[in-house]
Motif scaffolding. Structure first.
Motif, PDB file in Angstrom:
ATOM      1  N   ASP A   1       0.897  -1.233  -0.010  1.00 37.38           N
ATOM      2  CA  ASP A   1      -0.053  -0.047   0.283  1.00 37.38           C
ATOM      3  C   ASP A   1       0.744   1.192  -0.123  1.00 37.38           C
ATOM      4  O   ASP A   1       1.901   1.207   0.736  1.00 37.38           O
ATOM      5  CB  ASP A   1      -0.996   0.021   1.174  1.00 37.38           C
ATOM      6  CG  ASP A   1      -2.199  -0.983   1.098  1.00 37.38           C
ATOM      7  OD1 ASP A   1      -2.640  -1.145   0.123  1.00 37.38           O
ATOM      8  OD2 ASP A   1      -2.351  -1.616   2.314  1.00 37.38           O
TER       9      ASP A   1
ATOM     10  N   CYS B   1       1.483   5.385   1.064  1.00 33.01           N
ATOM     11  CA  CYS B   1       1.115   5.749   2.147  1.00 33.01           C
ATOM     12  C   CYS B   1       1.544   7.346   2.140  1.00 33.01           C
ATOM     13  O   CYS B   1       2.953   7.438   1.899  1.00 33.01           O
ATOM     14  CB  CYS B   1       1.383   5.309   3.511  1.00 33.01           C
ATOM     15  SG  CYS B   1       0.903   6.159   4.939  1.00 33.01           S
TER      16      CYS B   1
ATOM     17  N   ALA C   1      -0.607  11.011   6.030  1.00 29.88           N
ATOM     18  CA  ALA C   1      -1.538   9.893   6.751  1.00 29.88           C
ATOM     19  C   ALA C   1      -0.346   8.921   7.577  1.00 29.88           C
ATOM     20  O   ALA C   1      -0.787   8.516   8.815  1.00 29.88           O
ATOM     21  CB  ALA C   1      -1.851   8.873   5.708  1.00 29.88           C
ATOM     22  N   LEU C   2       0.844   9.033   7.096  1.00 28.59           N
ATOM     23  CA  LEU C   2       1.897   8.350   7.980  1.00 28.59           C
ATOM     24  C   LEU C   2       2.084   8.831   9.362  1.00 28.59           C
ATOM     25  O   LEU C   2       2.059   8.268  10.448  1.00 28.59           O
ATOM     26  CB  LEU C   2       3.264   8.217   7.289  1.00 28.59           C
ATOM     27  CG  LEU C   2       4.322   7.421   7.841  1.00 28.59           C
ATOM     28  CD1 LEU C   2       4.960   6.529   6.945  1.00 28.59           C
ATOM     29  CD2 LEU C   2       5.257   8.255   8.866  1.00 28.59           C
TER      30      LEU C   2
ATOM     31  N   MET D   1      -0.196   6.554  11.844  1.00 31.53           N
ATOM     32  CA  MET D   1       0.409   5.177  11.809  1.00 31.53           C
ATOM     33  C   MET D   1       1.109   5.235  13.220  1.00 31.53           C
ATOM     34  O   MET D   1       1.632   6.104  13.873  1.00 31.53           O
ATOM     35  CB  MET D   1       1.619   4.943  10.614  1.00 31.53           C
ATOM     36  CG  MET D   1       2.071   3.623  10.584  1.00 31.53           C
ATOM     37  SD  MET D   1       2.993   3.471   9.090  1.00 31.53           S
ATOM     38  CE  MET D   1       1.804   3.390   7.919  1.00 31.53           C
TER      39      MET D   1
ATOM     40  N   LEU E   1      -2.563   0.603  11.329  1.00 31.38           N
ATOM     41  CA  LEU E   1      -3.426   1.748  10.970  1.00 31.38           C
ATOM     42  C   LEU E   1      -4.642   1.546  11.735  1.00 31.38           C
ATOM     43  O   LEU E   1      -4.910   0.569  12.045  1.00 31.38           O
ATOM     44  CB  LEU E   1      -3.550   1.975   9.407  1.00 31.38           C
ATOM     45  CG  LEU E   1      -2.424   2.460   8.623  1.00 31.38           C
ATOM     46  CD1 LEU E   1      -2.801   2.355   7.263  1.00 31.38           C
ATOM     47  CD2 LEU E   1      -2.167   3.784   8.873  1.00 31.38           C
TER      48      LEU E   1
END
Length: 191
Positions: free
Chosen positions: A14, A16, A20-21, A25, A34
């Motif tokens: 996937d 990322c 978002a990380l 995460m 996640l």
């Protein structure tokens, strides 16, 4: 997108975003996780000279310290001019902590906290070292994806060709009773 390094057969990945990380995460029992339940054994950074903001390098530092494994080169500078040149100095200082003496040539692994960074080794070799076996194999070309919902392992396997195929498929999951779910009718049958 063609990922670099190339993903070995039997594995999926996937992508990322940095945002978002940073925001979503975390690490649980050495795996990157996640909130929606997806988990990963490895975070792979692009092979090129990695440019990262100080916030992203700080997050990678937190993840590795908590037990994550990261494969990829040491970041050298920030792509942003925000707070330049201090931002580049901060990236370099954080990267020096996390990557330590790992140069990707002579030294290809550095432990930091509970985790480690690896640089200069093939992805397939790293996956083998992590004891992360291939997830799926078929002797014909099929598209597939694997998700987990609680204790249920779900593989969606699709033949993208216009011709019917017969194949033997191997799944990494063992010890469960497989079922075939017909996506057109909803019918389920044991295999």
């Amino acid at each position: 997108l063609t990922p670099a390094p190339a993903v070995p057969p039997g594995y999926k990945y996937d992508e990322c975003s940095a945002e978002a990380l940073i925001a979503r995460m975390s690490v649980k029992e050495g795996r990157l996780v996640l909130p929606d339940g997806m988990s990963y054994s490895l975070l792979v950074l692009p092979e090129n000279d990695t440019l990262m903001t100080p916030a992203l390098v700080q997050k990678i530092k937190q993840l590795v310290s908590a037990g994550a494994t990261v494969l990829g080169p040491r970041p050298t500078a920030s792509p942003s001019l925000t707070d330049f040149p201090k931002c580049d100095e901060e990236v370099a200082a954080l990267a020096a902590e996390v990557w330590g003496d790992c140069d990707g040539r002579i030294v290809t692994e550095h432990t930091f906290g509970k985790g480690k960074v690896i640089w200069g080794r093939p992805l397939k070799t790293v996956l083998e070292q992590l004891r992360a076996p291939a997830d799926f194999h078929a002797n014909v070309r099929l598209n597939w994806i694997h998700h987990r919902a609680g204790d249920t392992e779900i593989y969606f396997v699709a033949n993208e060709s216009a011709v019917s195929v017969e194949t033997k498929c191997d799944f990494r999951v063992r010890g469960l009773q497989p079922e075939l779910w017909n996506p057109e009718t909803g019918e389920m049958s044991r295999l």
